[in-house]
Design a protein around this motif. Structure first.
Motif, mmCIF file in Angstrom:
data_model
loop_
_atom_site.group_PDB
_atom_site.id
_atom_site.type_symbol
_atom_site.label_atom_id
_atom_site.label_comp_id
_atom_site.label_asym_id
_atom_site.label_seq_id
_atom_site.Cartn_x
_atom_site.Cartn_y
_atom_site.Cartn_z
ATOM 1 N N CYS A 41 -10.307 -6.616 0.351
ATOM 2 C CA CYS A 41 -9.138 -5.785 0.609
ATOM 3 C C CYS A 41 -8.712 -5.154 -0.709
ATOM 4 O O CYS A 41 -8.452 -5.866 -1.678
ATOM 5 C CB CYS A 41 -8.015 -6.641 1.192
ATOM 6 N N ASP A 42 -8.679 -3.817 -0.767
ATOM 7 C CA ASP A 42 -8.257 -3.084 -1.960
ATOM 8 C C ASP A 42 -6.820 -2.633 -1.790
ATOM 9 O O ASP A 42 -6.417 -2.243 -0.693
ATOM 10 C CB ASP A 42 -9.106 -1.829 -2.157
ATOM 11 N N GLY A 43 -6.096 -2.641 -2.889
ATOM 12 C CA GLY A 43 -4.733 -2.137 -2.843
ATOM 13 C C GLY A 43 -4.038 -2.291 -4.176
ATOM 14 O O GLY A 43 -4.616 -2.743 -5.163
ATOM 15 N N VAL A 44 -2.783 -1.907 -4.181
ATOM 16 C CA VAL A 44 -1.910 -2.016 -5.344
ATOM 17 C C VAL A 44 -0.899 -3.116 -5.054
ATOM 18 O O VAL A 44 -0.299 -3.144 -3.977
ATOM 19 C CB VAL A 44 -1.189 -0.677 -5.615
ATOM 20 N N VAL A 45 -0.726 -4.013 -6.016
ATOM 21 C CA VAL A 45 0.245 -5.095 -5.846
ATOM 22 C C VAL A 45 1.637 -4.472 -5.835
ATOM 23 O O VAL A 45 2.068 -3.856 -6.808
ATOM 24 C CB VAL A 45 0.116 -6.143 -6.975
ATOM 25 N N ALA A 46 2.343 -4.596 -4.709
ATOM 26 C CA ALA A 46 3.652 -3.967 -4.539
ATOM 27 C C ALA A 46 4.752 -4.712 -5.284
ATOM 28 O O ALA A 46 5.723 -4.098 -5.728
ATOM 29 C CB ALA A 46 3.996 -3.871 -3.060
ATOM 30 N N ALA A 47 4.618 -6.009 -5.405
ATOM 31 C CA ALA A 47 5.595 -6.832 -6.125
ATOM 32 C C ALA A 47 4.879 -8.096 -6.573
ATOM 33 O O ALA A 47 4.091 -8.667 -5.812
ATOM 34 C CB ALA A 47 6.778 -7.185 -5.238
ATOM 35 N N ARG A 48 5.149 -8.522 -7.794
ATOM 36 C CA ARG A 48 4.484 -9.719 -8.306
ATOM 37 C C ARG A 48 4.830 -10.913 -7.418
ATOM 38 O O ARG A 48 6.002 -11.230 -7.210
ATOM 39 C CB ARG A 48 4.934 -9.990 -9.733
ATOM 40 N N PRO A 49 3.810 -11.574 -6.879
ATOM 41 C CA PRO A 49 4.075 -12.708 -5.989
ATOM 42 C C PRO A 49 4.436 -13.964 -6.784
ATOM 43 O O PRO A 49 4.261 -14.016 -8.007
ATOM 44 C CB PRO A 49 2.740 -12.897 -5.267
ATOM 45 N N HIS A 68 1.579 -8.957 -1.561
ATOM 46 C CA HIS A 68 1.843 -7.766 -0.757
ATOM 47 C C HIS A 68 1.097 -6.603 -1.404
ATOM 48 O O HIS A 68 1.391 -6.229 -2.533
ATOM 49 C CB HIS A 68 3.347 -7.509 -0.726
ATOM 50 N N LEU A 69 0.119 -6.058 -0.678
ATOM 51 C CA LEU A 69 -0.649 -4.911 -1.166
ATOM 52 C C LEU A 69 -0.261 -3.649 -0.414
ATOM 53 O O LEU A 69 0.015 -3.682 0.786
ATOM 54 C CB LEU A 69 -2.149 -5.142 -0.966
ATOM 55 N N GLU A 70 -0.257 -2.535 -1.141
ATOM 56 C CA GLU A 70 -0.066 -1.210 -0.559
ATOM 57 C C GLU A 70 -1.178 -0.321 -1.084
ATOM 58 O O GLU A 70 -1.887 -0.706 -2.019
ATOM 59 C CB GLU A 70 1.300 -0.640 -0.946
ATOM 60 N N THR A 74 0.373 6.359 0.088
ATOM 61 C CA THR A 74 0.881 6.182 1.445
ATOM 62 C C THR A 74 1.767 4.949 1.514
ATOM 63 O O THR A 74 1.450 3.916 0.955
ATOM 64 C CB THR A 74 -0.251 6.070 2.491
ATOM 65 N N SER A 75 2.859 5.098 2.188
ATOM 66 C CA SER A 75 3.743 3.943 2.392
ATOM 67 C C SER A 75 3.495 3.316 3.758
ATOM 68 O O SER A 75 4.115 2.327 4.108
ATOM 69 C CB SER A 75 5.208 4.374 2.267
#
Length: 100
Positions: A41-49, A68-70, A74-75
């Motif tokens: 799963c590729d994405g940008v870390v939306a908030a440090r877990p 949480h990845l985004e 795109t939102s």
């Protein structure tokens, strides 16, 4: 996110592994997560877990976490991945990698 998790952990090696993952999942990092089921799963870390306390279906308390990845641009796309499902973290914005 509620306080329920499918799996919780109390052993120190697993909790230490989860804490190590947090260091590699900084806010805004572009990552590819290699999951236990063989998928990625590729994405940008939306908030440090963070590693948090949860209860499993049997009422046992233990640790787990969720990243949480985004996707950039795109939102509408987002995904939540439990720490215990992550086998390896590949950074797409650098050469750093972590085998979880």
């Amino acid at each position: 996110m509620g306080r329920q998790a499918e799996h919780v952990y109390t052993d120190q090696p697993t909790i230490a592994r989860f804490n190590g993952m947090v260091e590699h999942l900084q806010n805004g990092a572009r990552v590819r997560l290699h999951l236990a089921d063989g998928s990625t799963c590729d994405g940008v870390v939306a908030a440090r877990p963070t590693v948090q306390e949860f209860y499993d279906g049997g009422g046992n308390e233990g640790s787990n976490g969720v990243v949480h990845l985004e996707q950039l641009g795109t939102s509408e796309w987002k995904r939540y991945i439990w720490f215990d499902q992550i086998e390896r973290i590949e950074h797409l914005d650098s050469d750093a990698q972590l085998r979880a």
